[in-house]
Design a protein around this motif. Structure first.
Motif, PDB file in Angstrom:
ATOM      1  N   ASN A   1       0.842  -1.219   0.000  1.00  0.00           N
ATOM      2  CA  ASN A   1       0.000   0.000   0.000  1.00  0.00           C
ATOM      3  C   ASN A   1       0.865   1.253   0.000  1.00  0.00           C
ATOM      4  O   ASN A   1       0.548   2.240  -0.636  1.00  0.00           O
ATOM      5  N   GLU A   2       1.947   1.258   0.792  1.00  0.00           N
ATOM      6  CA  GLU A   2       2.819   2.436   0.828  1.00  0.00           C
ATOM      7  C   GLU A   2       3.471   2.647  -0.514  1.00  0.00           C
ATOM      8  O   GLU A   2       3.666   3.791  -0.954  1.00  0.00           O
ATOM      9  N   HIS A   3       3.820   1.541  -1.204  1.00  0.00           N
ATOM     10  CA  HIS A   3       4.443   1.660  -2.514  1.00  0.00           C
ATOM     11  C   HIS A   3       3.476   2.293  -3.502  1.00  0.00           C
ATOM     12  O   HIS A   3       3.846   3.178  -4.273  1.00  0.00           O
TER      13      HIS A   3
ATOM     14  N   THR B   1       0.933   4.141  -2.753  1.00  0.00           N
ATOM     15  CA  THR B   1       0.681   5.542  -2.368  1.00  0.00           C
ATOM     16  C   THR B   1       1.801   6.434  -2.833  1.00  0.00           C
ATOM     17  O   THR B   1       1.581   7.565  -3.314  1.00  0.00           O
ATOM     18  N   ARG B   2       3.039   5.959  -2.690  1.00  0.00           N
ATOM     19  CA  ARG B   2       4.175   6.770  -3.119  1.00  0.00           C
ATOM     20  C   ARG B   2       4.159   6.976  -4.617  1.00  0.00           C
ATOM     21  O   ARG B   2       4.440   8.059  -5.117  1.00  0.00           O
ATOM     22  N   GLN B   3       3.812   5.935  -5.358  1.00  0.00           N
ATOM     23  CA  GLN B   3       3.754   6.072  -6.818  1.00  0.00           C
ATOM     24  C   GLN B   3       2.664   7.064  -7.248  1.00  0.00           C
ATOM     25  O   GLN B   3       2.828   7.861  -8.162  1.00  0.00           O
TER      26      GLN B   3
ATOM     27  N   ARG C   1       1.544   9.531  -5.441  1.00  0.00           N
ATOM     28  CA  ARG C   1       1.980  10.898  -5.092  1.00  0.00           C
ATOM     29  C   ARG C   1       2.970  11.407  -6.131  1.00  0.00           C
ATOM     30  O   ARG C   1       2.917  12.545  -6.563  1.00  0.00           O
TER      31      ARG C   1
ATOM     32  N   GLY D   1      -7.860   3.732  -2.867  1.00  0.00           N
ATOM     33  CA  GLY D   1      -6.854   4.756  -2.506  1.00  0.00           C
ATOM     34  C   GLY D   1      -6.456   5.596  -3.689  1.00  0.00           C
ATOM     35  O   GLY D   1      -6.271   6.806  -3.599  1.00  0.00           O
TER      36      GLY D   1
END
Length: 268
Positions: free
Chosen positions: A2-4, A6-8, A10, A54
């Motif tokens: 999920n963090e990956h 989200t970072r992509q 952003r 997301g």
């Protein structure tokens, strides 16, 4: 994972270059009617539902912020500018000038008194009465007389007046004025207050004098009252002496004959 994702997302949002024209078109369509649902891309169907949720949330936030930024910096094109016609200026009312009262024109000078016309009476003489002497008789029987130089006389023209009063009608009357020749004395006219047709008038120079004579015609009568006789003449320029002038009146009435005679006061 999920963090990956989200970072992509952003990084993709930061690197994203918005299509300004498409955003404006979408905003306009949104204002015109209900939003049109688009089909999701086929590539997203393999992503998990959480990732899709997301991604959709981040995308909505990014798209909405960019859209608002685009709207805030949007400048309407010349075709969208509303031109307001200039207001028609109200007519200016000029104040009416207050009329100024003009000063009254200067009074005209009084005309000079002209010399009396030939043959016209000038009124009752007002000159001084001659001093009685042994050579004059101003009153006799019904007759009374007075001689004077007319006040309208000038340094080159004069008029000698004789006032005659009678208390009785006259059936015969002869009036004679003698104007001594003192230099350039010439006849300019004569008049009387009695009817012209009742008298025979002669003017002649004789014995060093200009003589005016009025003779009542036969069958005519002079009524009782006051009557005027006058002789008019030019003379040499200057004050003319009248010491040698004189008059004589011979009349006949019911009471008999009567005569008066005398001289003139100093001339002018």
């Amino acid at each position: 994972m999920n963090e990956h994702i989200t970072r992509q997302l952003r990084e993709a949002a930061e690197a994203h270059q918005p299509d300004r024209a498409r955003m404006l078109a979408r905003v306009q369509r949104g204002a015109a009617g209900p939003a049109v649902r688009h089909r999701a891309r086929s590539g997203l169907r393999s992503w998990p539902k959480v990732a899709l949720a997301g991604l959709a949330a981040v995308g909505a936030l990014a798209t909405g912020g960019l859209a608002m930024a685009g709207i805030g910096s949007w400048t309407p094109t010349p075709s969208d500018t509303v031109t307001t016609a200039p207001a028609t200026p109200s007519p200016t009312v000029e104040p009416t000038p207050t009329p100024t009262r003009s000063a009254p024109p200067p009074a005209a000078p009084a005309p000079a008194t002209p010399a009396p016309p030939t043959g016209a009476p000038t009124g009752t003489p007002t000159g001084p009465r001659p001093t009685p002497s042994a050579s004059s008789r101003a009153q006799n029987g019904p007759l009374w007389s007075e001689a004077s130089i007319d006040p309208h006389s000038t340094v080159f023209w004069a008029q000698s007046n004789l006032t005659l009063r009678t208390t009785q009608p006259l059936t015969s009357l002869t009036v004679e004025l003698r104007i001594a020749q003192t230099g350039d004395v010439r006849d300019t006219g004569n008049w009387r207050t009695l009817p012209v047709d009742d008298f025979t008038v002669t003017v002649q120079e004789t014995g060093g004098a200009l003589v005016y004579r009025w003779v009542l015609k036969p069958g005519r009568t002079v009524p009782a009252g006051q009557h005027e006789f006058a002789g008019q003449y030019n003379h040499a320029t200057g004050v003319r002496g009248s010491a040698n002038d004189g008059y004589r009146v011979d009349a006949q009435s019911a009471g008999g004959s009567a005569s008066v005679w005398g001289g003139f006061p100093p001339g002018r």
